[in-house]
Scaffold this motif. Sequence first.
Motif, mmCIF file in Angstrom:
data_model
loop_
_atom_site.group_PDB
_atom_site.id
_atom_site.type_symbol
_atom_site.label_atom_id
_atom_site.label_comp_id
_atom_site.label_asym_id
_atom_site.label_seq_id
_atom_site.Cartn_x
_atom_site.Cartn_y
_atom_site.Cartn_z
ATOM 1 N N ILE A 509 0.810 -1.227 0.000
ATOM 2 C CA ILE A 509 0.000 0.000 0.000
ATOM 3 C C ILE A 509 0.842 1.276 0.000
ATOM 4 N N SER A 510 2.155 1.153 0.144
ATOM 5 C CA SER A 510 3.046 2.307 0.066
ATOM 6 C C SER A 510 4.460 1.794 -0.153
ATOM 7 N N ASP A 511 5.405 2.706 -0.186
ATOM 8 C CA ASP A 511 6.786 2.278 -0.365
ATOM 9 C C ASP A 511 7.370 1.665 0.896
ATOM 10 N N SER A 512 6.609 1.678 2.001
ATOM 11 C CA SER A 512 7.147 1.144 3.254
ATOM 12 C C SER A 512 6.160 0.266 4.019
ATOM 13 N N GLN A 513 5.029 -0.075 3.416
ATOM 14 C CA GLN A 513 4.016 -0.870 4.106
ATOM 15 C C GLN A 513 3.520 -1.983 3.190
ATOM 16 N N ARG A 514 3.653 -3.237 3.676
ATOM 17 C CA ARG A 514 3.221 -4.365 2.859
ATOM 18 C C ARG A 514 2.823 -5.528 3.761
ATOM 19 N N LEU A 515 2.021 -6.404 3.194
ATOM 20 C CA LEU A 515 1.560 -7.596 3.901
ATOM 21 C C LEU A 515 1.976 -8.802 3.070
ATOM 22 N N ALA A 516 2.760 -9.707 3.648
ATOM 23 C CA ALA A 516 3.316 -10.835 2.892
ATOM 24 C C ALA A 516 2.656 -12.142 3.309
ATOM 25 N N ALA A 517 2.493 -13.051 2.342
ATOM 26 C CA ALA A 517 1.992 -14.395 2.625
ATOM 27 C C ALA A 517 3.132 -15.225 3.206
ATOM 28 N N ASP A 537 -14.940 -2.340 3.761
ATOM 29 C CA ASP A 537 -14.466 -1.000 3.442
ATOM 30 C C ASP A 537 -13.543 -0.486 4.541
ATOM 31 N N GLY A 538 -12.489 0.208 4.137
ATOM 32 C CA GLY A 538 -11.607 0.855 5.087
ATOM 33 C C GLY A 538 -10.915 -0.075 6.046
ATOM 34 N N CYS A 539 -10.665 -1.303 5.637
ATOM 35 C CA CYS A 539 -10.016 -2.260 6.537
ATOM 36 C C CYS A 539 -8.549 -1.883 6.757
ATOM 37 N N LEU A 540 -7.978 -2.408 7.790
ATOM 38 C CA LEU A 540 -6.549 -2.261 8.031
ATOM 39 C C LEU A 540 -5.768 -3.134 7.063
ATOM 40 N N LEU A 541 -4.530 -2.736 6.786
ATOM 41 C CA LEU A 541 -3.679 -3.570 5.943
ATOM 42 C C LEU A 541 -3.545 -4.971 6.545
ATOM 43 N N SER A 542 -3.434 -5.036 7.855
ATOM 44 C CA SER A 542 -3.275 -6.339 8.515
ATOM 45 C C SER A 542 -4.498 -7.229 8.363
ATOM 46 N N GLU A 543 -5.650 -6.644 8.001
ATOM 47 C CA GLU A 543 -6.868 -7.432 7.829
ATOM 48 C C GLU A 543 -7.019 -7.984 6.413
ATOM 49 N N VAL A 544 -6.224 -7.490 5.478
ATOM 50 C CA VAL A 544 -6.301 -7.964 4.096
ATOM 51 C C VAL A 544 -5.989 -9.456 4.062
ATOM 52 N N GLU A 545 -6.746 -10.182 3.259
ATOM 53 C CA GLU A 545 -6.578 -11.631 3.159
ATOM 54 C C GLU A 545 -5.856 -11.991 1.858
ATOM 55 N N ILE A 546 -4.889 -12.884 1.956
ATOM 56 C CA ILE A 546 -4.153 -13.383 0.793
ATOM 57 C C ILE A 546 -4.404 -14.884 0.678
ATOM 58 N N ASP A 549 -3.323 -20.638 -4.168
ATOM 59 C CA ASP A 549 -3.818 -21.925 -4.663
ATOM 60 C C ASP A 549 -5.079 -22.373 -3.931
ATOM 61 N N GLY A 550 -6.005 -21.428 -3.765
ATOM 62 C CA GLY A 550 -7.318 -21.723 -3.214
ATOM 63 C C GLY A 550 -7.412 -21.723 -1.711
ATOM 64 N N LYS A 551 -6.291 -21.519 -0.993
ATOM 65 C CA LYS A 551 -6.307 -21.589 0.462
ATOM 66 C C LYS A 551 -5.822 -20.265 1.058
ATOM 67 N N LYS A 552 -6.463 -19.864 2.147
ATOM 68 C CA LYS A 552 -6.076 -18.643 2.831
ATOM 69 C C LYS A 552 -4.723 -18.827 3.503
ATOM 70 N N SER A 553 -3.841 -17.842 3.305
ATOM 71 C CA SER A 553 -2.493 -17.917 3.851
ATOM 72 C C SER A 553 -2.377 -17.149 5.164
ATOM 73 N N GLU A 554 -1.488 -17.580 5.993
ATOM 74 C CA GLU A 554 -1.061 -16.763 7.128
ATOM 75 C C GLU A 554 -0.273 -15.581 6.562
ATOM 76 N N THR A 555 -0.371 -14.420 7.197
ATOM 77 C CA THR A 555 0.292 -13.229 6.669
ATOM 78 C C THR A 555 1.179 -12.583 7.730
ATOM 79 N N ARG A 556 2.132 -11.777 7.238
ATOM 80 C CA ARG A 556 3.051 -11.052 8.116
ATOM 81 C C ARG A 556 3.105 -9.594 7.672
ATOM 82 N N LEU A 557 2.897 -8.665 8.608
ATOM 83 C CA LEU A 557 2.890 -7.232 8.325
ATOM 84 C C LEU A 557 4.313 -6.686 8.364
#
Length: 616
Positions: A509-517, A537-546, A549-557
């Motif tokens: 979402i910026s040059d310094s903020q990302r959410l990785a699978a 609407d207006g969710c936090l980056l940490s709430e974004v789901e990745i 291959d069809g399965k929800k991943s654990e994420t790291r901010l």
Amino acid sequence: MAMTLCVCGLIRAEEPWRFLLLADWHWAEKYTQTEKNPSWMAEAVADDVAAVKMLKDNYGGELMLLPGDSNTGHWDESGFIKSNFPGGTPAESILQAGKLCYEGMIDSFKKGGYSKLIMAVGDHEMGDNPWPAGSAVSRCQPQFREAFAKAFNTNPDGGGFRYDQPTGKAASRPLGTKYETTSYAYRYKNVLFVTIDAFHQEDPDRKIGDEGSVTGTVTGPHLAWLENVLSEARKDPGIKHIFVQAHLPVIYPVRKVSSSGMMMDDGSESSFWQALRKYDVDIYFAGEVHANTVTKDSESDLIQLVSRGNFFNNFQTLDISDDRIEVVCYEQQVGTLPQDGKYSVSGKLVIDKSGDATRIDGSGELALLDVNGRHFHFTFEEKPPLWNYPIMGLSGREKMEKDKILRGVTCKDIFPNLGTFGEHYSALTANVELTDGPQGKAGQFSADSRMGVFAMGPLHSGHTVSYALWMKTQSPENQILINTGSIWSKALKNFLNLHLNDGVPEAVISDSQRLAAVGAKLNDGKWHQIAVSMPHDGCLLSEVEIFVDGKKSETRLNGSDRKLHFNQAVRVGIGGLNYSHKGFDQLPVKPFVGAMDEVSIWTRPLTAADVKAAYN
């Protein structure tokens, strides 16, 4: 001509009649030069008159409805003042320019055959967004209103308000408010037209929204007046239809072409929209976004009709009878002038109220948009020439040729968009070859590939957006899969990108903020599906789901968390930066090298079941 009359308690049916709709004409700025009378002026004005006369002769219509934006409107700026009214103040310049612009426009339309213009103020009539707090354009909002109202809504003989007939017990306008000369109700035959000035300001020195000191809303006494008018209208059996117009769309999403994309605050949850819904308004007309979108309200038969009229290259006719409304959209043929009269039907909308339930049918450009549908869908099955599928706002206009160049490469082909946003959201492309994919053909990308959508959106404010695609790569680079960087701002924020960083999917979402699978390593040369979804609407980056291959991943901010909020001036890029501002070259990301297929974008959350079904 037959009129609606009450005879012995009965209402005589109104004879069918027609009016024309022309949103965002954007061609009146020339009239600010009337007194200077440059050499090109007479021909330019004659062209306007000829174009309007063509409309009258070929399409008729007893009046014209214009939901805002007739001009450029930067009349407060020092360069404009120096060139046109040297020594004047911004307020003086606005009043003088407005008088010339609007009186010139009105005169040309009258000479062409339309003496009744029902027009709403747009952002350009109010100086053009944004309105920085404390700026001249912000402080001169009263002068912008005054210039407009004097020309369009005031009788030249005596200066009285032109639309002063009450609706039942409701005044024709919101007396005592700053909108009393720009918002009004006007009865014509069996229709009540309600025109709304949606540009709300509380203090010119205080920011109240994304656009500065001005935001899009109808509130307080202004809203109370509107509700009173609509309530009274529904008591009158002679009023068969209620049409409300303002400049800004309400229901999200809408298609957008070369627009700042301003919308009404709070969307369909706003008190304004609730009032329209409560009193069974038939159509809400808007402009602003320079594209056509028809949307049905989720809880009523209220229709939002957002339309395009730029430079006469699009317009709509509306045929009205007591129980039927028929809208036809006409599109100018590429390579012709408006006065040539070469238009083709590009869409139709029928609202039939003759039965127990209202029937609404749309087709082409006026087909009802499924707000939950897949708006972008690229399958890579074919790559036809751009010329065979002209894209609105791009093809056929010489001055737009530069917009076919993406990062130094000229695009001559397209990948058709099969999603609900339609053919004008097809992606311009160059150096993307067709190869075998998981479902038919796929696109093979190199560092020199280009694929970008000229039409804008759908990202807007904090509204939900979701992506999905299939990809195959062996590259260890930090690669860009979907880019939504602004086309006008160089600020490296307010976007939602999908990157693949050494095989790891990331929502950025910026040059310094990302959410990785976590645990994903997809640069193994095999096909994988990736999906990214905002849950609300207006969710936090940490709430974004990745999903992988069809399965929800654990994420790291990585970086700080924050609510997602988007710049609406976005042209989606696939596999590279494409249309985004050159400032985005600073992002530590490379073009995608590999194959891609089934690229999709929604404006709703994706459930685990959605993703699983798409994967299977």
